[in-house]
Design an enzyme around this catalytic site. Structure first.
Site, PDB file in Angstrom:
ATOM      1  N   GLY A 270      -0.409 -28.409 -28.379  1.00  8.36           N
ATOM      2  CA  GLY A 270       1.007 -28.157 -28.118  1.00  8.36           C
ATOM      3  C   GLY A 270       1.770 -29.466 -28.277  1.00  8.36           C
ATOM      4  NE  ARG A 271       1.134 -33.671 -23.581  1.00  6.28           N
ATOM      5  CZ  ARG A 271       1.658 -33.429 -22.382  1.00  6.28           C
ATOM      6  NH1 ARG A 271       2.830 -33.921 -22.069  1.00  6.28           N
ATOM      7  NH2 ARG A 271       0.994 -32.713 -21.498  1.00  6.28           N
TER       8      ARG A 271
ATOM      9  NE  ARG B 277       5.662 -33.615 -19.573  1.00 13.74           N
ATOM     10  CZ  ARG B 277       5.189 -34.839 -19.627  1.00 13.74           C
ATOM     11  NH1 ARG B 277       5.995 -35.849 -19.897  1.00 13.74           N
ATOM     12  NH2 ARG B 277       3.913 -35.065 -19.422  1.00 13.74           N
TER      13      ARG B 277
ATOM     14  CB  CYS C 186      21.149 -31.271  -3.954  1.00 16.77           C
ATOM     15  SG  CYS C 186      22.865 -31.181  -4.439  1.00 16.77           S
TER      16      CYS C 186
ATOM     17  CE1 TYR D 122       3.029 -27.419 -21.941  1.00 14.69           C
ATOM     18  CE2 TYR D 122       2.665 -29.554 -22.970  1.00 14.69           C
ATOM     19  CZ  TYR D 122       2.257 -28.274 -22.707  1.00 14.69           C
ATOM     20  OH  TYR D 122       1.058 -27.828 -23.233  1.00 14.69           O
TER      21      TYR D 122
END
Ligand code: LLP
Length: 404
Positions: free
Chosen positions: A270-271, A307, A338, A367
């Site tokens: 994927g990455r 991430r 917040c 991601y």
């Protein structure tokens, strides 16, 4: 993707022009870079010609999936939603593998109906559930069994999956028993041993260890599998310090392994396909003095890019336009959410920044958008793709009124 005089350009287009045209925050992807990554991946593993199934969880944008499919990749999916999206993007069912520890019977039935290539199972209960559905439909279903090789991937603990304390796969003992069971089943066809030890792996050693474990188990039990699915996990150079996993070295290790085991390899990257092909463009709303640092409050927050908050992951942060005014301050780049974990990075000696300046967060193609949420009731960002030096909107900004 680089500076030309003062301005950062992505495939010939100035980031500041994109920000003006589409407003911020923007996820922007370079199709050229995706193509380059796929070419590099294919070339590196050329000598073992693996089946490459793109891990849809890393980025499930339909337009990107279409392009990735056109470049010959299949898909690795982990839910019926991802399966539907892969099919809708034109990826053929015979190129789709379905992973995940908790597939429901509806998801399994849908996958069977669509005749996908392989379901990689992760437990005895799942195997029994598939067998039941297969029997009911009078079909014989191709499955794989995921082994937990008890191998440390030497990556962030939150994204390690191959140790015995992780929920993924089955132990060696269970694996051996399940193989026997499936081999005696009239409704299941055991095609594959699969494994995936973790993500963002930069060291070759865990992969070599994983191969040694597979080698031992296969030899000891005299198994033969038509396919061996080694998962994904190949890491990228987030910190720009030239620490890279050598895909070629990985290929040599797999090649050695294949001298003994005559199987076809499946990878699920994927990455390494899309991570460095995406940037997040954000604007500074305010700059606020803190005690020892200045807070640079941006219009992208942890809901847009999770991430750093979730894994303490590092992403390079750079200005969209350089001004060469160095200042001796610590800037803490934060979002508007917040939560105190809503921060991307603290940087010393950055260039002097002003409100309304544009900031780029690098390597967010994987991601990034897929982990984004509507937390604090914020709409998800627009996604654009640069194709042949033209910007194309591939996902509109979520409409706030609709969201409300
Ligand atoms: N195959 C399986 C079975 C997986 O679980 C994964 C990722 C992949 C393939 C793809 O791995 P890749 O090549 O992309 O490393 N959200 C985390 C990453 C979680 C990865 C989950 N599984 C992050 O942002 O780092």
């Amino acid at each position: 993707m680089n500076y030309k005089s003062k301005d950062f350009l992505i495939d010939g287009i100035k980031v500041k022009e994109l920000a003006k045209r589409y407003k911020t925050p923007i996820y922007c992807y370079s199709l050229r870079k995706i193509k380059e990554n796929i070419k590099k991946f294919k070339n590196s593993f050329n000598s073992i010609s693996p089946i490459i199934c793109f891990a849809v969880k890393s980025n499930s944008n339909q337009n990107l999936l279409k392009e990735i499919g056109k470049l010959g990749l299949g898909a690795d999916v982990v839910s019926v939603g991802e399966l539907m999206k892969a099919l809708k993007s034109g990826i053929k069912p015979n190129k789709i593998v379905f992973s995940g520890v908790g597939k429901t019977s509806q998801e399994i039935s849908f996958a069977i109906k669509k005749k996908i290539f392989l379901i990689n199972t992760e437990s005895e209960s799942e195997i029994l559930a598939i067998e039941k559905i297969a029997k009911k439909n009078k079909k014989k279903i191709n499955i794989g069994i995921r082994l937990n090789p008890n191998t440390d991937a030497k990556t962030l603990s939150q994204i390690s999956t191959g140790k015995k304390e992780n929920k993924f796969g089955v132990s060696e003992k269970d694996f051996v028993n399940l193989v026997k069971y499936v081999n005696n089943s009239k409704s299941l066809n055991l095609k594959c041993i699969s494994t995936h030890i973790g993500s963002q792996i930069l060291d070759i050693k865990p992969y070599e260890k994983m191969l040694r474990v597979l080698d031992r188990i296969i030899k000891k039990n005299n198994f033969h599998f038509e396919y061996i699915d080694l998962g994904g996990g190949m890491g990228i150079d987030y910190e720009n310090n030239q620490k890279n996993l050598s895909l070629k070295k990985y290929c040599s290790s797999v090649k050695k392994f294949l001298k003994i085991h005559n199987s076809k390899i499946i990878f699920e990257p994927g990455r390494s396909i899309i991570g460095n092909a995406g940037i997040l463009i954000s604007k500074i709303i305010y700059i606020k003095k803190g005690y020892k640092k200045d807070f640079v409050i941006m219009d992208a927050g942890m809901n847009d890019l999770m991430r750093p908050a979730l894994y303490n992951a590092k992403h390079r942060i750079i200005p969209a336009s350089k001004n060469n005014k160095k200042i001796k301050k610590i800037y803490e780049f934060v979002g508007p959410i917040c939560e105190s974990t809503d921060k991307f990075s603290s940087i010393k000696n950055f260039q002097k920044l002003d409100e309304n300046d544009l900031i780029i967060i690098c390597d967010v193609g994987a991601y990034g958008m897929s982990l984004s949420s509507n937390y604090n009731l914020r709409p998800k960002p627009i996604e654009i793709m640069i194709k042949n030096s033209k910007a194309i909107v591939i996902n509109k900004r979520q409409d706030l009124k609709e969201l409300i």
